[in-house]
Design an enzyme around this catalytic site. Structure first.
Site, PDB file in Angstrom:
ATOM      1  N   LYS A 109      20.919  46.512  29.882  1.00  0.00           N
ATOM      2  CA  LYS A 109      21.913  46.530  28.803  1.00  0.00           C
ATOM      3  C   LYS A 109      21.272  46.450  27.422  1.00  0.00           C
ATOM      4  O   LYS A 109      21.816  46.975  26.463  1.00  0.00           O
ATOM      5  CB  LYS A 109      22.953  45.422  28.998  1.00  0.00           C
ATOM      6  N   LYS A 190      25.318  52.162  41.390  1.00  0.00           N
ATOM      7  CA  LYS A 190      26.521  51.388  41.705  1.00  0.00           C
ATOM      8  C   LYS A 190      27.706  51.788  40.822  1.00  0.00           C
ATOM      9  O   LYS A 190      27.523  52.197  39.674  1.00  0.00           O
ATOM     10  CB  LYS A 190      26.241  49.878  41.621  1.00  0.00           C
ATOM     11  N   LYS A 193      31.874  49.407  35.603  1.00  0.00           N
ATOM     12  CA  LYS A 193      32.905  49.540  34.564  1.00  0.00           C
ATOM     13  C   LYS A 193      32.335  50.260  33.360  1.00  0.00           C
ATOM     14  O   LYS A 193      32.981  51.074  32.731  1.00  0.00           O
ATOM     15  CB  LYS A 193      33.371  48.166  34.093  1.00  0.00           C
TER      16      LYS A 193
HETATM   17  P1  ATP Z   1      29.688  46.265  34.062  1.00  0.00           P
HETATM   18  O1  ATP Z   1      29.275  47.574  34.597  1.00  0.00           O
HETATM   19  O2  ATP Z   1      30.475  46.344  32.791  1.00  0.00           O
HETATM   20  O3  ATP Z   1      28.560  45.257  34.019  1.00  0.00           O
HETATM   21  P2  ATP Z   1      30.770  45.727  36.597  1.00  0.00           P
HETATM   22  O4  ATP Z   1      31.619  46.841  37.044  1.00  0.00           O
HETATM   23  O5  ATP Z   1      29.366  45.650  37.126  1.00  0.00           O
HETATM   24  O6  ATP Z   1      30.761  45.694  35.041  1.00  0.00           O
HETATM   25  P3  ATP Z   1      31.316  42.867  36.643  1.00  0.00           P
HETATM   26  O7  ATP Z   1      32.404  42.376  35.785  1.00  0.00           O
HETATM   27  O8  ATP Z   1      29.909  42.656  36.183  1.00  0.00           O
HETATM   28  O9  ATP Z   1      31.543  44.415  36.971  1.00  0.00           O
HETATM   29  O10 ATP Z   1      31.452  42.258  38.089  1.00  0.00           O
HETATM   30  C1  ATP Z   1      32.546  41.525  38.591  1.00  0.00           C
HETATM   31  C2  ATP Z   1      32.302  41.290  40.087  1.00  0.00           C
HETATM   32  O11 ATP Z   1      32.348  42.522  40.786  1.00  0.00           O
HETATM   33  C3  ATP Z   1      30.938  40.669  40.413  1.00  0.00           C
HETATM   34  O12 ATP Z   1      31.084  39.750  41.490  1.00  0.00           O
HETATM   35  C4  ATP Z   1      30.113  41.840  40.839  1.00  0.00           C
HETATM   36  O13 ATP Z   1      29.068  41.480  41.713  1.00  0.00           O
HETATM   37  C5  ATP Z   1      31.160  42.689  41.549  1.00  0.00           C
HETATM   38  N1  ATP Z   1      30.798  44.116  41.502  1.00  0.00           N
HETATM   39  C6  ATP Z   1      30.584  44.847  40.384  1.00  0.00           C
HETATM   40  N2  ATP Z   1      30.302  46.130  40.682  1.00  0.00           N
HETATM   41  C7  ATP Z   1      30.339  46.200  42.049  1.00  0.00           C
HETATM   42  C8  ATP Z   1      30.142  47.261  42.979  1.00  0.00           C
HETATM   43  N3  ATP Z   1      29.866  48.499  42.579  1.00  0.00           N
HETATM   44  N4  ATP Z   1      30.261  46.994  44.294  1.00  0.00           N
HETATM   45  C9  ATP Z   1      30.561  45.733  44.717  1.00  0.00           C
HETATM   46  N5  ATP Z   1      30.764  44.698  43.902  1.00  0.00           N
HETATM   47  C10 ATP Z   1      30.654  44.911  42.577  1.00  0.00           C
END
Ligand code: ATP
Ligand code: LTN
Length: 322
Positions: A109, A190, A193
């Site tokens: 990031k 992965k 968001k």
């Molecule tokens: P960003 O990309 O903005 O960092 P994110 O989509 O990775 O956001 P987070 O808010 O960081 O989401 O994660 C919230 C929860 O969802 C955490 O427990 C994280 O481990 C889980 N998570 C995030 N992305 C995934 C994924 N692709 N598969 C499974 N679990 C996920």
């Protein structure tokens, strides 16, 4: 068994957030479970204040819509429990600059932007405090949080060795399948968001036709055999894990029923639509009463403050604060 987890109010949840984390939370809920909206964490990246406020309410509603019940577990806002910010400081004086600058998420990031905020570097310390304040035994999170969990354990152990037994050393728990849901368009990355393309993620608010379109267009491969094999077939394996998580079958058992990609995709699309529909319906209902959403977290904060206050005072005292 004390359980705690949290999510940032940084936008609409995708199916990775739901299957990797929220679905597990619902299964693990009890009077000993604490689930928070980590709004302080959302300040580590630029976010418009009005957007942060509305996304925070959205996330509370999403927790409830997915099945978290405030009569059973404690749901609260991180910023309504000031001990999180206080514990953050104590733990910043336990963590080292070197270990924070080595965190993968920080490296990813911070390189996207010059002049990143210091909070982006110290984010995992705030997260460690979130967990340690509640004497947490288990932290249900997706696979991408493993490194942060490991740091939490290291900080807890270092603190206990230096200042005497104070913290419970937690473990992270991942679901058996869908701990790392991949981007539908780029199945080696992965679902995320902030980074995924709109066609790469299924959001929990997506309509049936959007879900159908995204799954039908999901990248697969050309050998036309439905087989669960991450090394050679990441696209299909990703779809099989999503299916498996929603149907409680193993991915191998699902694979055995299909010979054609198209059939798997149609059935998966129907299953995702059917699984998300009740959540979407409840979400719409809950969003009509924002006052009640605020009241739910206000009640949660009362209990959270009690538990966290005790642990904070113990830690502060151990370090020599009067
Ligand atoms: P960003 O990309 O903005 O960092 P994110 O989509 O990775 O956001 P987070 O808010 O960081 O989401 O994660 C919230 C929860 O969802 C955490 O427990 C994280 O481990 C889980 N998570 C995030 N992305 C995934 C994924 N692709 N598969 C499974 N679990 C996920
Ligand atoms: N870093 C986590 C969010 C988070 C969290 C926590 C998760 C902040 N504090 C405490 C579990 C426990 C993420 O999902 N990005």
């Amino acid at each position: 068994m004390r359980v705690l987890s949290g999510m940032q109010p940084s936008g609409t949840l995708h199916i990775g957030n739901y299957l990797g984390a929220l679905k597990q939370w619902v299964e693990a809920q009890s009077s000993d479970a604490f689930y928070c909206v980590v709004d302080l964490h959302a300040l580590t990246l630029e976010i418009d204040p009005a957007t942060l406020r509305s996304q925070t309410l959205d996330l509370i509603a999403t927790y409830l819509a997915a099945g978290l019940d405030p009569e059973i577990c404690t749901i609260f806002l991180q910023s309504e429990v000031p001990y999180h910010a206080q514990m953050n400081w104590l733990l910043e004086c336990v963590a080292t600059y070197g270990e924070l600058s080595r965190m993968t998420q920080f490296k990813e990031k911070s390189t996207r932007k010059t002049g990143y905020r210091v909070g982006l570097l110290t984010y995992p310390v705030l997260m460690a405090g979130d967990i340690l304040l509640y004497e947490t035994a288990e932290v249900p999170v997706g696979d991408d949080q493993r490194q942060h969990l490991e740091l939490t354990r290291v900080l807890a152990e270092r603190f206990n060795n230096r200042y005497g037994p104070t913290f419970v050393v937690p473990v992270g728990v991942q679901p058996k399948v869908a701990a790392r849901v991949m981007d539908l368009q780029e199945p080696t990355r992965k679902m995320s968001k902030s980074i995924s393309s709109p066609m790469g993620s299924i959001f929990v608010t997506d309509s049936a036709s959007e879900i159908d379109k995204k799954i039908k267009k999901a990248v697969t491969d050309t050998d036309n055999e439905v087989r669960y094999d991450w090394d050679t077939k990441p696209g299909i394996s990703n779809l099989l894990e999503i299916y498996s998580s929603l149907s409680d079958e193993t991915p191998q058992a699902v694979a055995e029923r299909y010979t054609r990609y198209g059939d798997l995709k149609s059935d998966l699309s129907a299953l995702v639509v059917e699984s998300l529909a009740p959540i979407q319906k409840r979400y719409d209902e809950l969003m009509t009463d924002p006052v009640e959403l605020r009241a739910v977290v206000a009640r949660g904060a009362l209990k959270a403050n009690e538990v966290a206050g005790e642990v904070y005072r113990r830690a502060a005292h151990a370090m020599g604060l009067i």
